[in-house]
Design a protein around this motif. Structure first.
Motif, PDB file in Angstrom:
ATOM      1  N   ASN A 117       0.813  -1.233   0.000  1.00  0.00           N
ATOM      2  CA  ASN A 117       0.000   0.000   0.000  1.00  0.00           C
ATOM      3  C   ASN A 117       0.839   1.271   0.000  1.00  0.00           C
ATOM      4  OD1 ASN A 117      -2.309  -1.574   0.081  1.00  0.00           O
ATOM      5  ND2 ASN A 117      -2.372  -1.561   2.313  1.00  0.00           N
ATOM      6  N   GLU A 118       1.740   1.403  -0.951  1.00  0.00           N
ATOM      7  CA  GLU A 118       2.598   2.574  -1.126  1.00  0.00           C
ATOM      8  C   GLU A 118       3.600   2.776  -0.001  1.00  0.00           C
ATOM      9  OE1 GLU A 118       0.478   6.095  -2.219  1.00  0.00           O
ATOM     10  OE2 GLU A 118      -0.796   5.029  -3.624  1.00  0.00           O
ATOM     11  N   SER A 119       3.718   1.829   0.916  1.00  0.00           N
ATOM     12  CA  SER A 119       4.739   1.854   1.948  1.00  0.00           C
ATOM     13  C   SER A 119       5.742   0.750   1.645  1.00  0.00           C
ATOM     14  CB  SER A 119       4.138   1.584   3.333  1.00  0.00           C
ATOM     15  OG  SER A 119       3.356   2.668   3.748  1.00  0.00           O
ATOM     16  N   ILE A 120       6.953   0.953   2.094  1.00  0.00           N
ATOM     17  CA  ILE A 120       7.976  -0.069   1.952  1.00  0.00           C
ATOM     18  C   ILE A 120       8.266  -0.589   3.347  1.00  0.00           C
ATOM     19  CG2 ILE A 120      10.313  -0.594   1.169  1.00  0.00           C
ATOM     20  CD1 ILE A 120       9.959   1.848  -0.737  1.00  0.00           C
ATOM     21  N   SER A 121       8.130  -1.873   3.513  1.00  0.00           N
ATOM     22  CA  SER A 121       8.300  -2.505   4.817  1.00  0.00           C
ATOM     23  C   SER A 121       9.569  -3.345   4.813  1.00  0.00           C
ATOM     24  CB  SER A 121       7.075  -3.380   5.106  1.00  0.00           C
ATOM     25  OG  SER A 121       7.212  -4.011   6.338  1.00  0.00           O
ATOM     26  N   PHE A 122      10.482  -3.044   5.762  1.00  0.00           N
ATOM     27  CA  PHE A 122      11.704  -3.824   5.932  1.00  0.00           C
ATOM     28  C   PHE A 122      11.526  -4.698   7.157  1.00  0.00           C
ATOM     29  CE2 PHE A 122      12.963   0.000   3.692  1.00  0.00           C
ATOM     30  CZ  PHE A 122      13.769  -0.499   2.679  1.00  0.00           C
ATOM     31  N   ASN A 123      11.653  -6.008   6.992  1.00  0.00           N
ATOM     32  CA  ASN A 123      11.456  -6.950   8.092  1.00  0.00           C
ATOM     33  C   ASN A 123      12.771  -7.637   8.424  1.00  0.00           C
ATOM     34  OD1 ASN A 123       8.491  -6.752   8.316  1.00  0.00           O
ATOM     35  ND2 ASN A 123       8.582  -7.523   6.215  1.00  0.00           N
ATOM     36  N   GLY A 124      12.968  -7.909   9.691  1.00  0.00           N
ATOM     37  CA  GLY A 124      14.167  -8.592  10.150  1.00  0.00           C
ATOM     38  C   GLY A 124      14.211  -8.542  11.656  1.00  0.00           C
ATOM     39  N   SER A 125      15.392  -8.592  12.206  1.00  0.00           N
ATOM     40  CA  SER A 125      15.540  -8.510  13.651  1.00  0.00           C
ATOM     41  C   SER A 125      16.951  -8.045  13.980  1.00  0.00           C
ATOM     42  CB  SER A 125      15.270  -9.870  14.291  1.00  0.00           C
ATOM     43  OG  SER A 125      15.379  -9.776  15.694  1.00  0.00           O
ATOM     44  N   THR A 126      17.055  -6.897  14.639  1.00  0.00           N
ATOM     45  CA  THR A 126      18.347  -6.404  15.091  1.00  0.00           C
ATOM     46  C   THR A 126      18.207  -5.855  16.500  1.00  0.00           C
ATOM     47  OG1 THR A 126      20.260  -5.037  14.502  1.00  0.00           O
ATOM     48  CG2 THR A 126      18.097  -4.072  14.120  1.00  0.00           C
ATOM     49  N   GLU A 127      19.174  -6.173  17.330  1.00  0.00           N
ATOM     50  CA  GLU A 127      19.143  -5.785  18.732  1.00  0.00           C
ATOM     51  C   GLU A 127      19.483  -4.303  18.883  1.00  0.00           C
ATOM     52  OE1 GLU A 127      21.903  -7.482  21.999  1.00  0.00           O
ATOM     53  OE2 GLU A 127      20.376  -9.018  21.622  1.00  0.00           O
ATOM     54  N   LEU A 128      18.716  -3.606  19.701  1.00  0.00           N
ATOM     55  CA  LEU A 128      18.982  -2.201  19.982  1.00  0.00           C
ATOM     56  C   LEU A 128      19.980  -2.087  21.126  1.00  0.00           C
ATOM     57  CD1 LEU A 128      15.344  -0.804  19.720  1.00  0.00           C
ATOM     58  CD2 LEU A 128      17.164  -0.671  18.006  1.00  0.00           C
ATOM     59  N   SER A 129      20.727  -0.979  21.135  1.00  0.00           N
ATOM     60  CA  SER A 129      21.685  -0.685  22.195  1.00  0.00           C
ATOM     61  C   SER A 129      21.036   0.221  23.222  1.00  0.00           C
ATOM     62  CB  SER A 129      22.911   0.026  21.619  1.00  0.00           C
ATOM     63  OG  SER A 129      23.515  -0.752  20.619  1.00  0.00           O
ATOM     64  N   ALA A 130      21.612   0.260  24.408  1.00  0.00           N
ATOM     65  CA  ALA A 130      21.152   1.208  25.426  1.00  0.00           C
ATOM     66  C   ALA A 130      21.486   2.622  24.954  1.00  0.00           C
ATOM     67  CB  ALA A 130      21.843   0.921  26.754  1.00  0.00           C
ATOM     68  N   GLY A 131      20.562   3.555  25.115  1.00  0.00           N
ATOM     69  CA  GLY A 131      20.798   4.943  24.701  1.00  0.00           C
ATOM     70  C   GLY A 131      20.219   5.235  23.329  1.00  0.00           C
ATOM     71  N   GLU A 132      20.944   6.027  22.555  1.00  0.00           N
ATOM     72  CA  GLU A 132      20.459   6.454  21.242  1.00  0.00           C
ATOM     73  C   GLU A 132      20.873   5.470  20.159  1.00  0.00           C
ATOM     74  OE1 GLU A 132      21.814   9.992  18.426  1.00  0.00           O
ATOM     75  OE2 GLU A 132      20.479  10.707  20.026  1.00  0.00           O
ATOM     76  N   ASN A 133      19.905   5.046  19.360  1.00  0.00           N
ATOM     77  CA  ASN A 133      20.125   4.171  18.206  1.00  0.00           C
ATOM     78  C   ASN A 133      19.742   4.960  16.959  1.00  0.00           C
ATOM     79  OD1 ASN A 133      20.404   1.127  19.338  1.00  0.00           O
ATOM     80  ND2 ASN A 133      19.051   2.316  20.649  1.00  0.00           N
TER      81      ASN A 133
END
Length: 173
Positions: A117-133
């Motif tokens: 629907n006119e959006s691009i969806s990126f799927n996966g899995s990546t761990e976030l870090s503490a603080g700013e990502n």
């Protein structure tokens, strides 16, 4: 993460060749607290398309977290592109980079977006870090893109641990 004990000494070891030194990009001591999401923001600027440049910055998304135990996982990024002069990028031309100063640096995490629907969806899995990502959406324009073309990119929502979070539009940075 540390529990209530505060260390009096820290020891670093390095396996680099003799006399080459070691470079530490980041070092952080945190309390042993479960990670939680604080905010998600993304400015909505319009960027020029530079033909021949592999990693054009289209959108910068900032995800702020606190705590470091049980790290959260970014599982989906949804992007809307609005080319000013017709399609100069396709979903296959786009990449999602994590924690670099600019696209092309950091970790390449998601490629091959799925158009829904006119959006691009990126799927996966990546761990976030503490603080700013920092999450960068970058693109390589098609060779037939018009000189002077620009693209506006927005991100309305992301998924963290499979749960949808709205992304707040922020002033351009």
């Amino acid at each position: 993460p540390l529990n209530d004990a505060i260390p009096r000494k820290l020891r670093f070891t390095c396996s680099a060749p003799k006399n080459s030194g070691a470079l530490i990009d980041s070092f952080q001591i945190t309390s042993a607290v479960k990670m939680k999401l604080i905010s998600t923001t993304a400015p909505a600027p319009s960027h020029p398309i530079l033909i021949g440049k592999k990693h054009n910055a289209l959108l910068k998304i900032t995800i702020n977290t606190s705590g470091s135990l049980e790290p959260l996982k970014l599982t989906q990024v949804n992007v809307q592109l609005r080319p000013a002069d017709g399609p100069s990028l396709s979903a296959s031309d786009l990449s999602v980079w994590i924690d670099g100063g600019v696209p092309g640096q950091g970790r390449l995490e998601f490629t091959n977006g799925l158009i829904v629907n006119e959006s691009i969806s990126f799927n996966g899995s990546t761990e976030l870090s503490a603080g700013e990502n920092t999450i960068w959406i970058s693109g390589e324009p098609r060779s037939n893109a018009h000189l002077g073309s620009s693209v506006s990119a927005t991100c309305s929502h992301i998924q963290i641990n499979g749960e949808t979070w709205l992304v707040t539009p922020d002033k351009a940075t």
